[in-house]
Design a protein around this motif. Structure first.
Motif, PDB file in Angstrom:
ATOM      1  N   THR A  64       0.848  -1.199   0.000  1.00  0.00           N
ATOM      2  CA  THR A  64       0.000   0.000   0.000  1.00  0.00           C
ATOM      3  C   THR A  64       0.880   1.244   0.000  1.00  0.00           C
ATOM      4  O   THR A  64       1.742   1.397   0.861  1.00  0.00           O
ATOM      5  CB  THR A  64      -0.891   0.010   1.248  1.00  0.00           C
ATOM      6  OG1 THR A  64      -1.701  -1.173   1.252  1.00  0.00           O
ATOM      7  CG2 THR A  64      -1.786   1.247   1.264  1.00  0.00           C
ATOM      8  N   PRO A  65       0.676   2.161  -0.970  1.00  0.00           N
ATOM      9  CA  PRO A  65       1.486   3.388  -1.001  1.00  0.00           C
ATOM     10  C   PRO A  65       1.129   4.329   0.148  1.00  0.00           C
ATOM     11  O   PRO A  65      -0.049   4.542   0.450  1.00  0.00           O
ATOM     12  CB  PRO A  65       1.128   4.021  -2.349  1.00  0.00           C
ATOM     13  CG  PRO A  65       0.464   2.940  -3.142  1.00  0.00           C
ATOM     14  CD  PRO A  65      -0.202   2.057  -2.145  1.00  0.00           C
ATOM     15  N   VAL A  66       2.137   4.872   0.793  1.00  0.00           N
ATOM     16  CA  VAL A  66       1.972   5.823   1.888  1.00  0.00           C
ATOM     17  C   VAL A  66       2.963   6.962   1.668  1.00  0.00           C
ATOM     18  O   VAL A  66       4.123   6.730   1.307  1.00  0.00           O
ATOM     19  CB  VAL A  66       2.236   5.159   3.260  1.00  0.00           C
ATOM     20  CG1 VAL A  66       2.165   6.185   4.376  1.00  0.00           C
ATOM     21  CG2 VAL A  66       1.245   4.035   3.506  1.00  0.00           C
ATOM     22  N   ARG A  67       2.518   8.189   1.873  1.00  0.00           N
ATOM     23  CA  ARG A  67       3.388   9.361   1.722  1.00  0.00           C
ATOM     24  C   ARG A  67       3.737   9.937   3.089  1.00  0.00           C
ATOM     25  O   ARG A  67       2.941   9.850   4.033  1.00  0.00           O
ATOM     26  CB  ARG A  67       2.679  10.440   0.895  1.00  0.00           C
ATOM     27  CG  ARG A  67       2.405  10.041  -0.532  1.00  0.00           C
ATOM     28  CD  ARG A  67       3.637  10.172  -1.390  1.00  0.00           C
ATOM     29  NE  ARG A  67       3.360   9.914  -2.799  1.00  0.00           N
ATOM     30  CZ  ARG A  67       4.247  10.034  -3.768  1.00  0.00           C
ATOM     31  NH1 ARG A  67       5.485  10.420  -3.475  1.00  0.00           N
ATOM     32  NH2 ARG A  67       3.936   9.771  -5.018  1.00  0.00           N
ATOM     33  N   PRO A  68       4.905  10.532   3.230  1.00  0.00           N
ATOM     34  CA  PRO A  68       5.263  11.133   4.523  1.00  0.00           C
ATOM     35  C   PRO A  68       4.407  12.349   4.839  1.00  0.00           C
ATOM     36  O   PRO A  68       3.946  13.060   3.935  1.00  0.00           O
ATOM     37  CB  PRO A  68       6.728  11.528   4.329  1.00  0.00           C
ATOM     38  CG  PRO A  68       6.894  11.692   2.854  1.00  0.00           C
ATOM     39  CD  PRO A  68       5.974  10.693   2.223  1.00  0.00           C
ATOM     40  N   VAL A  69       4.189  12.578   6.124  1.00  0.00           N
ATOM     41  CA  VAL A  69       3.534  13.801   6.576  1.00  0.00           C
ATOM     42  C   VAL A  69       4.533  14.945   6.422  1.00  0.00           C
ATOM     43  O   VAL A  69       5.697  14.817   6.824  1.00  0.00           O
ATOM     44  CB  VAL A  69       3.089  13.658   8.039  1.00  0.00           C
ATOM     45  CG1 VAL A  69       2.606  14.989   8.595  1.00  0.00           C
ATOM     46  CG2 VAL A  69       2.003  12.594   8.161  1.00  0.00           C
ATOM     47  N   LYS A  70       4.111  16.037   5.846  1.00  0.00           N
ATOM     48  CA  LYS A  70       5.013  17.155   5.605  1.00  0.00           C
ATOM     49  C   LYS A  70       5.660  17.620   6.902  1.00  0.00           C
ATOM     50  O   LYS A  70       4.990  17.877   7.900  1.00  0.00           O
ATOM     51  CB  LYS A  70       4.255  18.320   4.963  1.00  0.00           C
ATOM     52  CG  LYS A  70       5.153  19.475   4.553  1.00  0.00           C
ATOM     53  CD  LYS A  70       4.367  20.576   3.838  1.00  0.00           C
ATOM     54  CE  LYS A  70       5.280  21.717   3.424  1.00  0.00           C
ATOM     55  NZ  LYS A  70       4.535  22.799   2.734  1.00  0.00           N
ATOM     56  N   GLY A  71       6.985  17.726   6.889  1.00  0.00           N
ATOM     57  CA  GLY A  71       7.716  18.175   8.068  1.00  0.00           C
ATOM     58  C   GLY A  71       7.780  17.159   9.178  1.00  0.00           C
ATOM     59  O   GLY A  71       8.152  17.509  10.306  1.00  0.00           O
ATOM     60  N   GLY A  72       7.474  15.894   8.884  1.00  0.00           N
ATOM     61  CA  GLY A  72       7.394  14.886   9.933  1.00  0.00           C
ATOM     62  C   GLY A  72       8.624  14.029  10.084  1.00  0.00           C
ATOM     63  O   GLY A  72       8.521  12.894  10.554  1.00  0.00           O
TER      64      GLY A  72
END
Length: 212
Positions: A61-69
């Protein structure tokens, strides 16, 4: 090929297989800091993607990082990256002093299956290498670990980590310990020796980051 690894995370950069990581919480992935830098500069969040929940990176499952995380350790090659909640089974964190010379550990990753151009032969399926922890004073550990440091090194028993495995989980082995994360892979000589950050020495940083 591994038949188990629910916490293993594949890391892609610009859509290309790059590194491996570990889910240590439903919202946090732990990997190697060097996986998130290019020519000394931080890689933009928009270029990163994680594949979770599958031993085959093509069906994860594709997951993107939380901005600034992103949160890097001050004294180890480790990075925590926050993501939206994942449907995964996180790895267990160890107690203090989790590794010792002679201990058997297992490294997981989707790294290269060939020599030479490792980018051309990244594995689609999760693989594993069995290793034995060495004393940091062992001359074979030079360049990978030093006495009193935050890293440890291990010698190959079966298989050896390669390019693309960086940042991946190094797990304790033995009854009831297979989900215990003891190391984060930093690198290897592609022959016999691998170096990894000692998770037990970073527990305060990991737990404080996850709580906040």
């Amino acid at each position: 090929m591994s038949t188990y690894g629910p916490w293993a995370v594949r890391i892609l950069l610009d859509g290309n297989a790059e590194c491996t990581g570990t889910a240590v919480d439903r919202e946090w992935i732990l990997s190697a800091s060097h996986c998130f830098f290019e020519q000394g500069e931080p890689v933009a969040d928009s270029r990163l993607e994680f594949r979770v929940g599958s031993l085959d990176q093509r069906t994860g499952t594709p997951v993107r990082p939380v901005k600034g995380g992103r949160r890097g350790s001050a004294d180890a090659d480790m990075m925590l990256v926050k993501v939206p909640p994942m449907t995964v089974t996180p790895a267990k964190l160890p107690a203090s002093n989790a590794v010792r010379p002679g201990q058997a550990v297992r490294q997981y990753g989707w790294g290269a299956t060939c020599e030479g151009d490792e980018n051309a032969c990244q594995s689609d399926v999760l693989r594993q290498s069995d290793l034995r922890v060495l004393n940091a004073a062992d001359k074979r550990c030079a360049g990978f670990a030093a006495p009193g440091g935050t890293d440890f090194c291990a010698v190959s028993v079966s298989g050896v980590p390669a390019g693309g495995d960086s940042g991946g989980p190094v797990m304790a082995t033995g009854p009831g310990r297979g989900d215990t994360l003891v190391g984060v892979l930093s690198g290897s000589d592609r022959s016999k020796i691998a170096g990894m950050g000692d998770v037990s020495r970073q527990l305060g940083w990991i737990r404080d980051t996850i709580r906040h």
